[in-house]
Design a protein around this motif. Structure first.
Motif, PDB file in Angstrom:
ATOM      1  N   LEU A 258      48.438  16.189  28.194  1.00 60.80           N
ATOM      2  CA  LEU A 258      47.267  17.051  28.204  1.00 60.80           C
ATOM      3  C   LEU A 258      46.007  16.226  28.492  1.00 60.80           C
ATOM      4  CD1 LEU A 258      48.019  19.084  24.944  1.00 60.80           C
ATOM      5  CD2 LEU A 258      48.640  19.680  27.296  1.00 60.80           C
ATOM      6  N   GLY A 259      45.022  16.864  29.098  1.00 59.21           N
ATOM      7  CA  GLY A 259      43.710  16.261  29.226  1.00 59.21           C
ATOM      8  C   GLY A 259      43.385  15.617  30.553  1.00 59.21           C
ATOM      9  N   ASP A 260      44.394  15.274  31.366  1.00 55.26           N
ATOM     10  CA  ASP A 260      44.117  14.574  32.613  1.00 55.26           C
ATOM     11  C   ASP A 260      43.324  15.433  33.596  1.00 55.26           C
ATOM     12  OD1 ASP A 260      45.538  12.344  31.693  1.00 55.26           O
ATOM     13  OD2 ASP A 260      47.433  13.192  32.371  1.00 55.26           O
ATOM     14  N   ALA A 261      43.630  16.726  33.646  1.00 60.45           N
ATOM     15  CA  ALA A 261      42.908  17.612  34.560  1.00 60.45           C
ATOM     16  C   ALA A 261      41.433  17.695  34.181  1.00 60.45           C
ATOM     17  CB  ALA A 261      43.544  18.995  34.557  1.00 60.45           C
TER      18      ALA A 261
ATOM     19  N   LEU B 102      47.732  11.065  29.563  1.00 63.93           N
ATOM     20  CA  LEU B 102      48.440  10.001  30.257  1.00 63.93           C
ATOM     21  C   LEU B 102      47.469   9.038  30.908  1.00 63.93           C
ATOM     22  CD1 LEU B 102      51.195   8.921  31.223  1.00 63.93           C
ATOM     23  CD2 LEU B 102      50.990  10.432  33.201  1.00 63.93           C
ATOM     24  N   ILE B 103      46.369   9.550  31.422  1.00 62.04           N
ATOM     25  CA  ILE B 103      45.405   8.714  32.132  1.00 62.04           C
ATOM     26  C   ILE B 103      44.838   7.624  31.222  1.00 62.04           C
ATOM     27  CG2 ILE B 103      43.317  10.032  31.677  1.00 62.04           C
ATOM     28  CD1 ILE B 103      44.372   8.663  35.079  1.00 62.04           C
TER      29      ILE B 103
ATOM     30  N   LEU C  38      38.142  11.883  24.384  1.00 62.58           N
ATOM     31  CA  LEU C  38      39.562  12.101  24.643  1.00 62.58           C
ATOM     32  C   LEU C  38      40.072  13.316  23.880  1.00 62.58           C
ATOM     33  CD1 LEU C  38      41.169   8.540  24.674  1.00 62.58           C
ATOM     34  CD2 LEU C  38      40.718  10.057  26.603  1.00 62.58           C
ATOM     35  N   ARG C  39      39.627  13.475  22.657  1.00 69.65           N
ATOM     36  CA  ARG C  39      40.044  14.649  21.888  1.00 69.65           C
ATOM     37  C   ARG C  39      39.568  15.926  22.553  1.00 69.65           C
ATOM     38  NH1 ARG C  39      38.629  12.266  15.859  1.00 69.65           N
ATOM     39  NH2 ARG C  39      40.676  11.345  15.431  1.00 69.65           N
TER      40      ARG C  39
ATOM     41  N   ALA D  62      40.912  20.742  24.281  1.00 73.13           N
ATOM     42  CA  ALA D  62      40.187  21.910  24.807  1.00 73.13           C
ATOM     43  C   ALA D  62      39.880  21.797  26.290  1.00 73.13           C
ATOM     44  CB  ALA D  62      38.883  22.093  24.020  1.00 73.13           C
ATOM     45  N   GLY D  63      40.593  20.915  26.991  1.00 70.37           N
ATOM     46  CA  GLY D  63      40.231  20.631  28.376  1.00 70.37           C
ATOM     47  C   GLY D  63      40.606  21.721  29.368  1.00 70.37           C
ATOM     48  N   GLY D  64      41.790  22.264  29.265  1.00 70.71           N
ATOM     49  CA  GLY D  64      42.225  23.300  30.193  1.00 70.71           C
ATOM     50  C   GLY D  64      42.794  22.760  31.488  1.00 70.71           C
TER      51      GLY D  64
END
Length: 325
Positions: A156-159, A236-237, A255-256, A261-263
């Motif tokens: 999660l979060g890379d996008a 992952l990034i 990062l959190r 909550a990145g989507g």
């Protein structure tokens, strides 16, 4: 090039699974005996869901991928899809690249285009996807029970990291941006994992607007609460950054925010009882999809966040909402 020439040239192909496809007033599709039809629809709007200069091949991929992700969350097998496409002009090169990207992903999942609509206007892509699932075996949001584990697929979060970098909010080194941008513009729908989780997971959904906001839909539908270990949701990034000695570009709170909550992740979030852990890992291995246990379902309402030591994480993470103030 006229509208119907455009359709015939770039979007009409012989049907394999449907009884009737592109070219008539209605497509005809019959799911197998004992199967239920799974249907989902997503719209992508230029300036809201993608940048004007996005590679049309990648846009074709993503347009279908976000819909296949919904089928994955239901444990369904893709069958077919329709495409409603609004184009500012009939650009042959753009249509060729867009259709190639879309059909390449469709071929991977044996999912065929069976109809739709085209019109002149601002660039807008609306796909309705149809799949089938054995009657009574669809994964739903309403089956989570107290004591269940909470799992996510992939990372999660890379996008979100890529989006912030492209908007100039949080620059990334070029090598990291290239990797993160792939996650934003060419997500992988976890169709095989969803099918492997039938009879194993108690609930599931795809993470499109941010983990916490989407997980809340499971909690509301199931009448339960949850506790999430935020140390287990690192993108992952960030691991790549550590390897390159660039960890200083990421702070823990940022990062959190990206992971919780990145989507635009299009991973699966699902629940399963503790005794099914081996089965979940086997489902991940069988579908070549990493899965990570990140928390547990609790009987009382509410969503608690803790760190690796079990200490509360006091922060507010708002997931994406098109109409939020």
């Amino acid at each position: 090039m006229g509208e119907f020439d455009l359709i015939r040239r770039f979007f009409q192909r012989p049907v394999r699974r449907a009884a009737l496809g592109v070219g008539d007033d209605c497509a005809l599709l019959a799911p197998g005996p004992g199967m239920q039809l799974a249907v989902s629809c997503d719209m992508l709007v230029q300036g809201r869901h993608f940048f004007p200069d996005v590679d049309p091949h990648l846009l074709g991929h993503k347009s279908l991928a976000v819909n296949l992700s919904d089928l994955a969350a239901s444990g369904a097998t893709p069958l077919a899809f329709t495409l409603a496409l609004s184009l500012p002009l009939a650009d042959e090169a753009w249509c060729a690249a867009f259709s190639e990207g879309m059909f390449a992903l469709a071929a991977q999942h044996d999912c065929e285009l069976i109809g739709g609509d085209t019109t002149a206007g601002p660039l807008n892509i609306c796909i309705t996807v149809l799949g089938e699932v054995p009657a009574g075996q669809a994964l739903l949001r309403s089956g989570a029970r107290a004591g269940d584990d909470i799992w996510v697929s992939g990372n999660l979060g890379d996008a979100r990291l890529a989006l912030d970098a492209l908007l100039g909010r949080h620059p990334l080194p070029p090598a990291l941006l290239t990797t993160a941008r792939t996650r934003l513009e060419a997500p992988t729908p976890r169709v095989a994992l969803g099918q492997a989780l039938r009879g194993v997971a108690t609930s599931a959904l795809d993470v499109s607007d941010g983990l916490l906001g989407d997980l809340q839909h499971i909690l509301d539908a199931s009448g339960v609460g949850a506790c999430i270990d935020t140390s287990l949701t690192t993108p992952l990034i960030a691991a790549y950054a550590d390897m390159l000695g660039s960890e200083a570009i990421f702070d823990r709170d940022y990062l959190r925010q990206c992971t919780l909550a990145g989507g635009d992740d299009y991973e699966l979030c699902f629940t399963a009882p503790p005794q099914a852990r081996d089965a979940v890992l086997q489902a991940g291995a069988a579908s070549a999809t990493p899965v990570t246990r990140i928390g547990c379902i609790e009987a009382h309402a509410g969503l608690r966040l803790v760190d690796a030591a079990g200490e509360p994480v006091a922060a507010h993470f708002a997931s994406f909402d098109h109409f939020a103030d």
